[in-house]
Motif scaffolding. Structure first.
Motif, PDB file in Angstrom:
ATOM      1  N   VAL A  37      -2.560 -21.890 -46.850  1.00 45.03           N
ATOM      2  CA  VAL A  37      -1.928 -20.532 -46.542  1.00 45.03           C
ATOM      3  C   VAL A  37      -0.945 -19.985 -47.438  1.00 45.03           C
ATOM      4  CG1 VAL A  37      -0.957 -19.182 -44.456  1.00 45.03           C
ATOM      5  CG2 VAL A  37      -2.561 -21.255 -44.020  1.00 45.03           C
ATOM      6  N   TYR A  38      -1.198 -18.836 -47.848  1.00 47.95           N
ATOM      7  CA  TYR A  38      -0.274 -17.866 -48.658  1.00 47.95           C
ATOM      8  C   TYR A  38       0.795 -17.269 -47.668  1.00 47.95           C
ATOM      9  CZ  TYR A  38       1.790 -14.506 -51.342  1.00 47.95           C
ATOM     10  OH  TYR A  38       2.799 -13.487 -52.006  1.00 47.95           O
ATOM     11  N   GLU A  39       2.283 -17.939 -47.782  1.00 41.13           N
ATOM     12  CA  GLU A  39       2.965 -17.396 -46.618  1.00 41.13           C
ATOM     13  C   GLU A  39       3.972 -16.457 -47.294  1.00 41.13           C
ATOM     14  OE1 GLU A  39       3.224 -20.355 -43.229  1.00 41.13           O
ATOM     15  OE2 GLU A  39       3.868 -21.472 -44.873  1.00 41.13           O
ATOM     16  N   GLY A  40       3.841 -16.073 -48.444  1.00 38.47           N
ATOM     17  CA  GLY A  40       4.896 -15.288 -49.297  1.00 38.47           C
ATOM     18  C   GLY A  40       5.136 -15.844 -50.831  1.00 38.47           C
ATOM     19  N   PRO A  41       5.579 -14.934 -51.642  1.00 34.33           N
ATOM     20  CA  PRO A  41       5.856 -15.239 -53.052  1.00 34.33           C
ATOM     21  C   PRO A  41       6.531 -16.750 -53.113  1.00 34.33           C
ATOM     22  CG  PRO A  41       6.696 -13.151 -52.582  1.00 34.33           C
ATOM     23  CD  PRO A  41       6.283 -13.649 -51.170  1.00 34.33           C
ATOM     24  N   ASN A  42       5.569 -17.762 -53.947  1.00 31.37           N
ATOM     25  CA  ASN A  42       5.871 -18.926 -54.120  1.00 31.37           C
ATOM     26  C   ASN A  42       5.751 -19.901 -53.082  1.00 31.37           C
ATOM     27  OD1 ASN A  42       6.734 -18.631 -57.221  1.00 31.37           O
ATOM     28  ND2 ASN A  42       8.168 -17.240 -55.867  1.00 31.37           N
ATOM     29  N   THR A  44       1.466  -8.658 -57.452  1.00 34.74           N
ATOM     30  CA  THR A  44       0.188  -7.663 -57.489  1.00 34.74           C
ATOM     31  C   THR A  44      -0.043  -6.853 -56.360  1.00 34.74           C
ATOM     32  OG1 THR A  44      -1.206  -9.114 -56.629  1.00 34.74           O
ATOM     33  CG2 THR A  44      -0.997  -9.450 -58.976  1.00 34.74           C
ATOM     34  N   GLY A  45       0.541  -7.383 -55.108  1.00 35.19           N
ATOM     35  CA  GLY A  45       0.561  -6.556 -53.874  1.00 35.19           C
ATOM     36  C   GLY A  45      -0.913  -6.720 -53.534  1.00 35.19           C
ATOM     37  N   ARG A  46      -1.781  -7.702 -54.148  1.00 30.57           N
ATOM     38  CA  ARG A  46      -3.319  -7.888 -53.672  1.00 30.57           C
ATOM     39  C   ARG A  46      -3.412  -9.090 -52.799  1.00 30.57           C
ATOM     40  NH1 ARG A  46      -7.240  -4.846 -54.041  1.00 30.57           N
ATOM     41  NH2 ARG A  46      -9.116  -6.195 -55.140  1.00 30.57           N
ATOM     42  N   ARG A  47      -2.475  -9.645 -52.382  1.00 31.74           N
ATOM     43  CA  ARG A  47      -2.368 -10.701 -51.506  1.00 31.74           C
ATOM     44  C   ARG A  47      -1.353 -10.743 -50.305  1.00 31.74           C
ATOM     45  NH1 ARG A  47      -5.811 -11.058 -54.803  1.00 31.74           N
ATOM     46  NH2 ARG A  47      -6.505 -12.827 -56.065  1.00 31.74           N
ATOM     47  N   LEU A  48      -1.685 -10.422 -49.054  1.00 35.44           N
ATOM     48  CA  LEU A  48      -1.043 -10.074 -47.985  1.00 35.44           C
ATOM     49  C   LEU A  48      -0.752 -11.137 -47.038  1.00 35.44           C
ATOM     50  CD1 LEU A  48      -2.417  -6.340 -47.523  1.00 35.44           C
ATOM     51  CD2 LEU A  48      -0.618  -7.111 -48.905  1.00 35.44           C
ATOM     52  N   PRO A  49       0.298 -11.805 -47.064  1.00 36.92           N
ATOM     53  CA  PRO A  49       0.662 -12.920 -46.203  1.00 36.92           C
ATOM     54  C   PRO A  49       0.564 -12.904 -44.808  1.00 36.92           C
ATOM     55  CG  PRO A  49       2.701 -12.368 -47.462  1.00 36.92           C
ATOM     56  CD  PRO A  49       1.636 -11.492 -47.884  1.00 36.92           C
ATOM     57  N   PRO A  50       0.189 -13.329 -43.924  1.00 39.41           N
ATOM     58  CA  PRO A  50      -0.183 -14.847 -44.227  1.00 39.41           C
ATOM     59  C   PRO A  50      -1.757 -14.808 -44.426  1.00 39.41           C
ATOM     60  CG  PRO A  50      -0.099 -14.634 -41.957  1.00 39.41           C
ATOM     61  CD  PRO A  50       0.409 -13.425 -42.421  1.00 39.41           C
ATOM     62  N   MET A  51      -2.322 -15.504 -45.446  1.00 40.45           N
ATOM     63  CA  MET A  51      -3.782 -15.292 -45.661  1.00 40.45           C
ATOM     64  C   MET A  51      -4.098 -16.575 -46.551  1.00 40.45           C
ATOM     65  SD  MET A  51      -4.098 -14.468 -49.030  1.00 40.45           S
ATOM     66  CE  MET A  51      -5.837 -13.656 -49.139  1.00 40.45           C
ATOM     67  N   MET A  52      -5.313 -16.790 -46.810  1.00 40.14           N
ATOM     68  CA  MET A  52      -6.078 -18.004 -47.464  1.00 40.14           C
ATOM     69  C   MET A  52      -6.624 -17.172 -48.680  1.00 40.14           C
ATOM     70  SD  MET A  52      -7.149 -21.045 -44.718  1.00 40.14           S
ATOM     71  CE  MET A  52      -8.195 -19.715 -43.804  1.00 40.14           C
ATOM     72  N   MET A  53      -6.313 -17.551 -49.967  1.00 42.64           N
ATOM     73  CA  MET A  53      -6.953 -17.176 -51.261  1.00 42.64           C
ATOM     74  C   MET A  53      -8.079 -18.029 -51.272  1.00 42.64           C
ATOM     75  SD  MET A  53      -3.629 -16.126 -53.594  1.00 42.64           S
ATOM     76  CE  MET A  53      -2.507 -17.583 -53.365  1.00 42.64           C
ATOM     77  N   VAL A 111      -8.658 -11.740 -51.035  1.00 39.37           N
ATOM     78  CA  VAL A 111      -7.923 -10.787 -51.386  1.00 39.37           C
ATOM     79  C   VAL A 111      -7.768  -9.889 -50.295  1.00 39.37           C
ATOM     80  CG1 VAL A 111      -7.960  -8.646 -52.643  1.00 39.37           C
ATOM     81  CG2 VAL A 111      -9.654 -10.676 -53.430  1.00 39.37           C
ATOM     82  N   LEU A 112      -6.383  -9.449 -50.378  1.00 42.57           N
ATOM     83  CA  LEU A 112      -5.684  -8.683 -49.451  1.00 42.57           C
ATOM     84  C   LEU A 112      -5.500  -9.452 -48.226  1.00 42.57           C
ATOM     85  CD1 LEU A 112      -7.188  -5.019 -49.911  1.00 42.57           C
ATOM     86  CD2 LEU A 112      -4.785  -5.892 -50.744  1.00 42.57           C
ATOM     87  N   ASP A 113      -5.799  -9.141 -46.884  1.00 45.90           N
ATOM     88  CA  ASP A 113      -5.666  -9.806 -45.762  1.00 45.90           C
ATOM     89  C   ASP A 113      -6.955 -10.729 -45.413  1.00 45.90           C
ATOM     90  OD1 ASP A 113      -7.005  -7.876 -45.038  1.00 45.90           O
ATOM     91  OD2 ASP A 113      -5.813  -7.384 -43.393  1.00 45.90           O
ATOM     92  N   VAL A 114      -8.122 -10.641 -46.197  1.00 45.94           N
ATOM     93  CA  VAL A 114      -9.316 -11.620 -46.052  1.00 45.94           C
ATOM     94  C   VAL A 114      -9.309 -12.699 -46.319  1.00 45.94           C
ATOM     95  CG1 VAL A 114     -11.742 -11.248 -46.250  1.00 45.94           C
ATOM     96  CG2 VAL A 114     -10.419  -9.290 -46.116  1.00 45.94           C
ATOM     97  N   ASP A 115      -9.349 -13.589 -45.470  1.00 47.15           N
ATOM     98  CA  ASP A 115      -9.178 -15.317 -45.685  1.00 47.15           C
ATOM     99  C   ASP A 115     -10.188 -15.618 -46.947  1.00 47.15           C
ATOM    100  OD1 ASP A 115      -7.011 -15.732 -44.474  1.00 47.15           O
ATOM    101  OD2 ASP A 115      -8.018 -16.248 -42.632  1.00 47.15           O
ATOM    102  N   GLY A 116     -10.134 -16.577 -47.710  1.00 45.63           N
ATOM    103  CA  GLY A 116     -11.062 -17.051 -48.791  1.00 45.63           C
ATOM    104  C   GLY A 116     -11.233 -18.260 -48.539  1.00 45.63           C
TER     105      GLY A 116
END
Length: 340
Positions: free
Chosen positions: A5-10, A48-57, A111-116
């Protein structure tokens, strides 16, 4: 199931996430491999603003069909597939034209808030799945997505038989463009990059000439390789002012540049050279559904050689650390793939 899970920068966390079930027209896949794209790394850094946490890339992936949703009869459990990572509506203006990658209602996985696909399982439309031959490793299946990007760009160049082609940039897209140019029968392929290691990979993949602009007169070398005329086609696969300028300066009179790189929004170019030497520029963005289908077929048939790009295969547990490494100190890493 587990997911990253991407929860924020880094901040990437391996944790338990909600399981997924296929809806009508969908399949549930056991993710067998997922590549880390440069855009994922930029997303991880929060720039980039193209990943909106929380989400999975994760949009470069291949897997095994684990469950079928209602109405799906073209697949069965155990089938091996690569995934076109865009869920398109099929009825908007762009879809009706066949440009489903520009669908006005699209959802792009990871991408954005759609889980990958940096997870154990993912549900995707059955229409987005393409069969991967048994002899093709799942890790190679992850390269179908970036290969489609490169393939579309190279197709813009037209017939390359007997022509001289320069590719600027030996990253994933540039090296996959090399594989496509090689398949199309170019007479001479020149590849330019600042990394001698990557240039070595380029030679392994079939580049006839490699040029390092940081250690010599690159233009003189290219002119010497082209009888003083310059190249017929230049493919720019970085997207920054110095590499764009190099690609344009290397062209012969009437030459054609294909810009695939998409890094900087603005670059300086010599407009007078473009006008007085009648150079042409073609931009290339993403890929279409048919192009994705085509490259899967080419890889399945053994017509495109892409394995040298994969630098490292890692477990799900190791993947967050490799995001950090790719962001801060990639070294000789080109493509890192999470595998199960």
């Amino acid at each position: 199931m587990k997911g990253i899970v991407y929860e924020g920068p880094n901040i990437l966390s391996l944790k338990e996430v909600g399981d997924v079930s296929p809806g009508p027209g969908e399949v549930k896949l056991r993710v067998r491999a997922c590549g880390i794209c440069g855009s994922d790394v930029h997303g991880y850094l929060g720039i980039t603003g193209r990943r909106l946490p929380p989400m999975m890339m994760g949009h470069e992936f291949a897997g095994e069909v684990a469950e079928l949703g209602q109405g799906v009869d073209q697949w069965k459990k155990g089938d091996r597939v690569a995934v076109y990572p865009v869920d398109f509506c099929g009825h908007c203006e762009m879809c009706r034209k066949g440009d489903v990658h520009l669908c006005l209602n699209k959802r792009a996985f990871g991408v954005l808030d759609v889980d990958g696909a940096f997870a154990e399982y993912i549900c995707v439309p059955a229409k987005c799945c393409f069969r991967v031959a048994d002899q093709i490793p799942y890790s190679i299946g992850t390269l179908m997505e970036p290969l489609a990007v490169s393939y579309r760009g190279v197709e813009h160049a037209g017939d390359l038989t007997g022509r001289t082609v320069l590719i600027v940039g030996a990253g994933t897209i540039g090296l996959l463009a090399l594989a496509c140019v090689k398949m199309k029968g170019a007479a001479k392929i020149i590849l330019s990059d600042l990394s001698d290691y990557r240039l070595g990979i380029a030679r392994e993949m079939g580049a006839d000439v490699t040029v390092n602009p940081g250690s010599g007169d690159w233009k003189a070398q290219i002119l010497a390789e082209t009888g003083g005329k310059g190249v017929d086609v230049a493919i720019e696969a970085v997207g920054a002012a110095p590499t764009v300028q190099q690609a344009m300066a290397a062209l012969r009179f009437g030459g054609r540049a294909i810009w695939i790189g998409n890094n900087k929004p603005f670059v300086d170019v010599n407009m007078q050279e473009i006008v007085t030497r009648e150079l042409s520029i073609q931009g290339s963005f993403l890929y279409g559904y048919e192009e994705f289908k085509t490259v899967v077929g080419l890889v399945n048939q053994g017509r495109i050689h892409v394995a040298p790009l994969i630098s490292k295969e890692v477990s799900m547990e190791e993947t967050p650390a490799y995001f950090e490494k790719l962001a801060k100190d990639p070294g000789s890493l080109i493509k890192v793939v999470m595998v199960d």
